[in-house]
Design a protein around this motif. Structure first.
Motif, PDB file in Angstrom:
ATOM      1  N   PHE A  16       0.705  -0.839   0.181  1.00 23.94           N
ATOM      2  CA  PHE A  16      -0.753   0.323  -0.168  1.00 23.94           C
ATOM      3  C   PHE A  16       1.172   0.998  -0.411  1.00 23.94           C
ATOM      4  N   PHE A  17       2.005   1.425   0.948  1.00 22.44           N
ATOM      5  CA  PHE A  17       2.668   2.483   0.578  1.00 22.44           C
ATOM      6  C   PHE A  17       3.888   2.660  -0.618  1.00 22.44           C
ATOM      7  N   ILE A  18       4.502   1.100  -0.363  1.00 19.38           N
ATOM      8  CA  ILE A  18       4.468   1.643  -1.743  1.00 19.38           C
ATOM      9  C   ILE A  18       4.491   1.673  -3.336  1.00 19.38           C
ATOM     10  N   ASP A  19       2.972   1.101  -3.460  1.00 15.95           N
ATOM     11  CA  ASP A  19       1.912   1.917  -4.402  1.00 15.95           C
ATOM     12  C   ASP A  19       2.693   3.425  -4.717  1.00 15.95           C
ATOM     13  N   LYS A  20       1.685   4.142  -3.134  1.00 11.08           N
ATOM     14  CA  LYS A  20       1.958   5.401  -3.625  1.00 11.08           C
ATOM     15  C   LYS A  20       2.975   5.429  -4.027  1.00 11.08           C
ATOM     16  N   GLN A  21       4.580   5.005  -3.743  1.00 13.10           N
ATOM     17  CA  GLN A  21       5.158   5.774  -4.567  1.00 13.10           C
ATOM     18  C   GLN A  21       5.541   5.558  -5.624  1.00 13.10           C
ATOM     19  N   ILE A  22       5.471   4.560  -6.425  1.00  9.46           N
ATOM     20  CA  ILE A  22       5.655   3.770  -7.375  1.00  9.46           C
ATOM     21  C   ILE A  22       4.468   5.093  -8.381  1.00  9.46           C
ATOM     22  N   LEU A  23       3.477   5.009  -7.771  1.00  8.66           N
ATOM     23  CA  LEU A  23       2.560   6.383  -8.774  1.00  8.66           C
ATOM     24  C   LEU A  23       2.789   7.914  -8.689  1.00  8.66           C
ATOM     25  N   LYS A  24       3.344   8.108  -7.979  1.00  5.33           N
ATOM     26  CA  LYS A  24       4.278   9.525  -7.754  1.00  5.33           C
ATOM     27  C   LYS A  24       5.730   9.718  -9.088  1.00  5.33           C
ATOM     28  N   SER A  25       6.623   8.151  -8.929  1.00  8.39           N
ATOM     29  CA  SER A  25       7.153   8.358  -9.395  1.00  8.39           C
ATOM     30  C   SER A  25       6.791   8.223 -11.325  1.00  8.39           C
ATOM     31  N   GLY A  26       5.097   7.099 -11.355  1.00  5.77           N
ATOM     32  CA  GLY A  26       4.784   8.283 -12.797  1.00  5.77           C
ATOM     33  C   GLY A  26       5.330   6.437 -14.272  1.00  5.77           C
ATOM     34  N   HIS A  27       6.451   6.030 -13.539  1.00  7.22           N
ATOM     35  CA  HIS A  27       6.535   4.747 -13.929  1.00  7.22           C
ATOM     36  C   HIS A  27       5.702   3.561 -14.756  1.00  7.22           C
ATOM     37  N   PHE A  28       4.741   3.727 -14.449  1.00  5.06           N
ATOM     38  CA  PHE A  28       3.727   3.186 -14.614  1.00  5.06           C
ATOM     39  C   PHE A  28       2.716   3.099 -14.906  1.00  5.06           C
ATOM     40  N   LEU A  29       2.461   4.349 -14.879  1.00  7.31           N
ATOM     41  CA  LEU A  29       1.237   4.743 -15.892  1.00  7.31           C
ATOM     42  C   LEU A  29       1.355   4.528 -17.016  1.00  7.31           C
ATOM     43  N   PRO A  30      -0.567   4.266 -17.656  1.00  6.89           N
ATOM     44  CA  PRO A  30      -0.315   4.556 -19.008  1.00  6.89           C
ATOM     45  C   PRO A  30      -0.102   5.381 -19.790  1.00  6.89           C
ATOM     46  N   GLU A  31       0.070   5.729 -21.102  1.00  7.98           N
ATOM     47  CA  GLU A  31       0.518   7.072 -22.204  1.00  7.98           C
ATOM     48  C   GLU A  31      -0.067   7.069 -22.754  1.00  7.98           C
ATOM     49  N   ILE A  32      -0.669   8.089 -23.208  1.00 12.55           N
ATOM     50  CA  ILE A  32      -1.209   8.850 -24.693  1.00 12.55           C
ATOM     51  C   ILE A  32      -0.182   8.245 -25.247  1.00 12.55           C
ATOM     52  N   VAL A  33      -0.636   7.408 -26.273  1.00 13.60           N
ATOM     53  CA  VAL A  33      -0.298   6.397 -27.602  1.00 13.60           C
ATOM     54  C   VAL A  33      -0.393   8.392 -29.182  1.00 13.60           C
ATOM     55  N   SER A  34      -1.309   8.118 -28.630  1.00 10.85           N
ATOM     56  CA  SER A  34      -2.156   8.764 -30.504  1.00 10.85           C
ATOM     57  C   SER A  34      -3.119   9.916 -29.949  1.00 10.85           C
ATOM     58  N   ILE A  35      -3.162  11.442 -30.800  1.00  7.35           N
ATOM     59  CA  ILE A  35      -4.740  11.921 -30.431  1.00  7.35           C
ATOM     60  C   ILE A  35      -5.493  11.625 -31.694  1.00  7.35           C
ATOM     61  N   LYS A  36      -6.106  10.591 -31.933  1.00  7.60           N
ATOM     62  CA  LYS A  36      -7.477  10.334 -33.010  1.00  7.60           C
ATOM     63  C   LYS A  36      -7.980  11.457 -33.139  1.00  7.60           C
ATOM     64  N   GLN A  37      -8.509  12.063 -32.348  1.00  9.57           N
ATOM     65  CA  GLN A  37      -8.780  13.507 -32.984  1.00  9.57           C
ATOM     66  C   GLN A  37      -9.531  14.825 -32.239  1.00  9.57           C
ATOM     67  N   LYS A  38      -8.250  15.986 -32.517  1.00  8.61           N
ATOM     68  CA  LYS A  38      -8.453  17.097 -31.567  1.00  8.61           C
ATOM     69  C   LYS A  38     -10.039  17.692 -31.400  1.00  8.61           C
ATOM     70  N   LYS A  39     -10.506  18.443 -29.946  1.00  8.75           N
ATOM     71  CA  LYS A  39     -11.489  18.980 -29.875  1.00  8.75           C
ATOM     72  C   LYS A  39     -11.409  19.809 -31.236  1.00  8.75           C
ATOM     73  N   ASN A  40     -12.773  19.522 -31.148  1.00  8.67           N
ATOM     74  CA  ASN A  40     -13.518  20.769 -31.729  1.00  8.67           C
ATOM     75  C   ASN A  40     -13.675  22.924 -32.143  1.00  8.67           C
ATOM     76  N   THR A  41     -12.668  23.430 -32.425  1.00 11.55           N
ATOM     77  CA  THR A  41     -11.982  24.581 -31.959  1.00 11.55           C
ATOM     78  C   THR A  41     -12.634  25.979 -32.544  1.00 11.55           C
ATOM     79  N   LEU A  42     -14.244  25.912 -32.390  1.00 11.21           N
ATOM     80  CA  LEU A  42     -14.704  27.330 -32.985  1.00 11.21           C
ATOM     81  C   LEU A  42     -14.792  28.468 -32.617  1.00 11.21           C
ATOM     82  N   SER A  43     -14.269  29.397 -33.536  1.00  7.53           N
ATOM     83  CA  SER A  43     -13.874  29.886 -32.777  1.00  7.53           C
ATOM     84  C   SER A  43     -15.383  31.386 -33.216  1.00  7.53           C
TER      85      SER A  43
END
Length: 141
Positions: A114-141
């Motif tokens: 439980f305590f080691i897991d908090k350190q692992i999450l803080k390090s960010g080594h095991f977080l999933p990552e965004i591989v690609s952006i499929k669709q950008k948000k529509n930005t209407l002005s």
């Protein structure tokens, strides 16, 4: 594992992605472990591609991280349980002592984890990552 989701929040190099759950989750007995609400779950991801709120993205994990998570969450507790049962049964010569020592070692492992897991999450080594952006948000002005 790869999933498609929508970025709902960004913070520095991380993004919170909301993933719509498939219909098969409705009949899954274990869905209450991964569901935040009835229709979606939220996952914090590494955002090196600088996705913005509202973008549709593909997220994924590295195989190494996947296997490490399996070992930490399933294999180690199993070894602690079996080891505790064998140690308790050999020392005190009863099944009850084996059971209690096995459960005690497994609970001790999860307490430490439980305590080691908090350190692992803080390090960010095991977080999933965004591989690609499929669709950008529509930005209407």
């Amino acid at each position: 594992m790869e999933e498609i989701g929508k970025v709902i929040k960004t913070n520095k190099n991380q993004a919170t992605v909301q993933i719509e759950l498939p219909e098969s989750c409705n009949s899954c007995e274990f869905s209450h472990f991964c569901r935040i609400d009835k229709n979606a779950r939220e996952i914090v991801c590494i955002n090196d591609l600088e996705a913005k709120t509202g973008d549709i993205v593909l997220i994924g994990t590295k195989n190494r991280n996947f296997y490490t998570a399996i070992i930490l969450n399933f294999i180690f507790p199993l070894f602690f349980l079996i080891g505790g049962v064998l140690i308790g049964k050999n020392i005190w010569q009863t099944d009850l002592a084996g059971f209690l020592s096995g459960m005690s070692l497994m609970v001790l492992y999860f307490f430490v984890f439980f305590f080691i897991d908090k350190q692992i999450l803080k390090s960010g080594h095991f977080l999933p990552e965004i591989v690609s952006i499929k669709q950008k948000k529509n930005t209407l002005s």
